[in-house]
Design an enzyme around this catalytic site. Sequence first.
Site, PDB file in Angstrom:
ATOM      1  N   HIS A   1      20.621  84.687  76.024  1.00 57.61           N
ATOM      2  CA  HIS A   1      19.636  84.823  76.687  1.00 57.61           C
ATOM      3  C   HIS A   1      19.606  84.311  78.332  1.00 57.61           C
ATOM      4  O   HIS A   1      20.515  83.999  78.653  1.00 57.61           O
ATOM      5  CB  HIS A   1      18.960  82.909  76.049  1.00 57.61           C
ATOM      6  CG  HIS A   1      18.564  83.103  74.646  1.00 57.61           C
ATOM      7  ND1 HIS A   1      16.982  82.766  74.025  1.00 57.61           N
ATOM      8  CD2 HIS A   1      19.708  83.283  73.408  1.00 57.61           C
ATOM      9  CE1 HIS A   1      18.027  82.947  73.382  1.00 57.61           C
ATOM     10  NE2 HIS A   1      18.576  82.802  72.561  1.00 57.61           N
TER      11      HIS A   1
ATOM     12  N   HIS B   1      22.798  87.977  70.416  1.00 51.86           N
ATOM     13  CA  HIS B   1      21.997  88.198  71.961  1.00 51.86           C
ATOM     14  C   HIS B   1      22.042  87.133  73.001  1.00 51.86           C
ATOM     15  O   HIS B   1      22.463  85.888  73.085  1.00 51.86           O
ATOM     16  CB  HIS B   1      20.484  88.003  71.835  1.00 51.86           C
ATOM     17  CG  HIS B   1      19.668  86.898  70.700  1.00 51.86           C
ATOM     18  ND1 HIS B   1      20.332  86.866  69.896  1.00 51.86           N
ATOM     19  CD2 HIS B   1      19.600  85.166  70.997  1.00 51.86           C
ATOM     20  CE1 HIS B   1      19.569  85.526  69.045  1.00 51.86           C
ATOM     21  NE2 HIS B   1      19.522  85.184  69.527  1.00 51.86           N
TER      22      HIS B   1
HETATM   23  P1  AMP Z   1      18.899  82.234  68.719  1.00 52.83           P
HETATM   24  O1  AMP Z   1      17.836  80.834  68.198  1.00 52.83           O
HETATM   25  O2  AMP Z   1      19.646  82.175  69.495  1.00 52.83           O
HETATM   26  O3  AMP Z   1      18.842  82.887  67.262  1.00 52.83           O
HETATM   27  O4  AMP Z   1      17.229  83.044  69.307  1.00 52.83           O
HETATM   28  C1  AMP Z   1      16.050  84.023  68.861  1.00 52.83           C
HETATM   29  C2  AMP Z   1      15.431  84.237  69.607  1.00 52.83           C
HETATM   30  O5  AMP Z   1      14.331  85.717  69.064  1.00 52.83           O
HETATM   31  C3  AMP Z   1      13.942  82.950  70.077  1.00 52.83           C
HETATM   32  O6  AMP Z   1      14.181  82.776  71.153  1.00 52.83           O
HETATM   33  C4  AMP Z   1      12.965  83.966  69.127  1.00 52.83           C
HETATM   34  O7  AMP Z   1      11.507  83.438  70.686  1.00 52.83           O
HETATM   35  C5  AMP Z   1      13.161  85.417  69.653  1.00 52.83           C
HETATM   36  N1  AMP Z   1      12.718  86.996  69.034  1.00 52.83           N
HETATM   37  C6  AMP Z   1      12.242  86.100  67.846  1.00 52.83           C
HETATM   38  N2  AMP Z   1      11.507  87.649  67.261  1.00 52.83           N
HETATM   39  C7  AMP Z   1      11.268  87.976  68.502  1.00 52.83           C
HETATM   40  C8  AMP Z   1      10.456  89.517  68.700  1.00 52.83           C
HETATM   41  N3  AMP Z   1      10.077  89.692  67.610  1.00 52.83           N
HETATM   42  N4  AMP Z   1      10.100  90.040  70.053  1.00 52.83           N
HETATM   43  C9  AMP Z   1      11.707  88.912  71.238  1.00 52.83           C
HETATM   44  N5  AMP Z   1      11.323  87.843  70.836  1.00 52.83           N
HETATM   45  C10 AMP Z   1      12.102  87.475  69.895  1.00 52.83           C
END
Ligand code: AMP
Length: 142
Positions: free
Chosen positions: A102, A100
């Site tokens: 950001h 993903h």
């Molecule tokens: P990363 O640390 O790059 O893997 O980022 C994962 C991101 O996913 C974090 O910023 C979380 O806040 C976000 N996240 C986790 N679960 C959800 C969800 N159900 N809906 C939206 N964002 C999420």
Amino acid sequence: MSEDCIFCQIVAGDIPSRTVYEDDTVFAFLDANPLSPGHTLVIPKAHHERLNDTPADVAGEVLSTLHELVPAVEAAVDAPASTVAFNNGEAAGQEVPHVHGHIVPRFEDDGGRPIHALVTDRPDLSDDELDDIEDDIVAEQA
Ligand code: AMP
Ligand code: ZN
């Protein structure tokens, strides 16, 4: 789809999300724990753990969507800038193992820091070491 992947479950509609873009290949939604207003995640619909595992055409579509969404997100929250980044792998801080990108809108004096603040202890690399790294990266693409 990976059954136990939270982002696959979002794509499938099994977990709700605030969806801001969707096409056949790519999905984008608001981060549930935003670093700033408008914090958006852009993912391929298919489960690929990190950029390294993502087919080039899919990665291209993710990047293309980031390119489209960055100005839309900035405009929506009236941000003059954004940090756009991938935590690519667990050691880099990736918590959800579904690739993903950001989009984090940034504001003057928001207290956030640039990508250069990721690391506090920078390596002191010699010219020879830098030359070797350059050569190795070129060789790895052969
Ligand atoms: P990363 O640390 O790059 O893997 O980022 C994962 C991101 O996913 C974090 O910023 C979380 O806040 C976000 N996240 C986790 N679960 C959800 C969800 N159900 N809906 C939206 N964002 C999420
Ligand atoms: Zn997944």
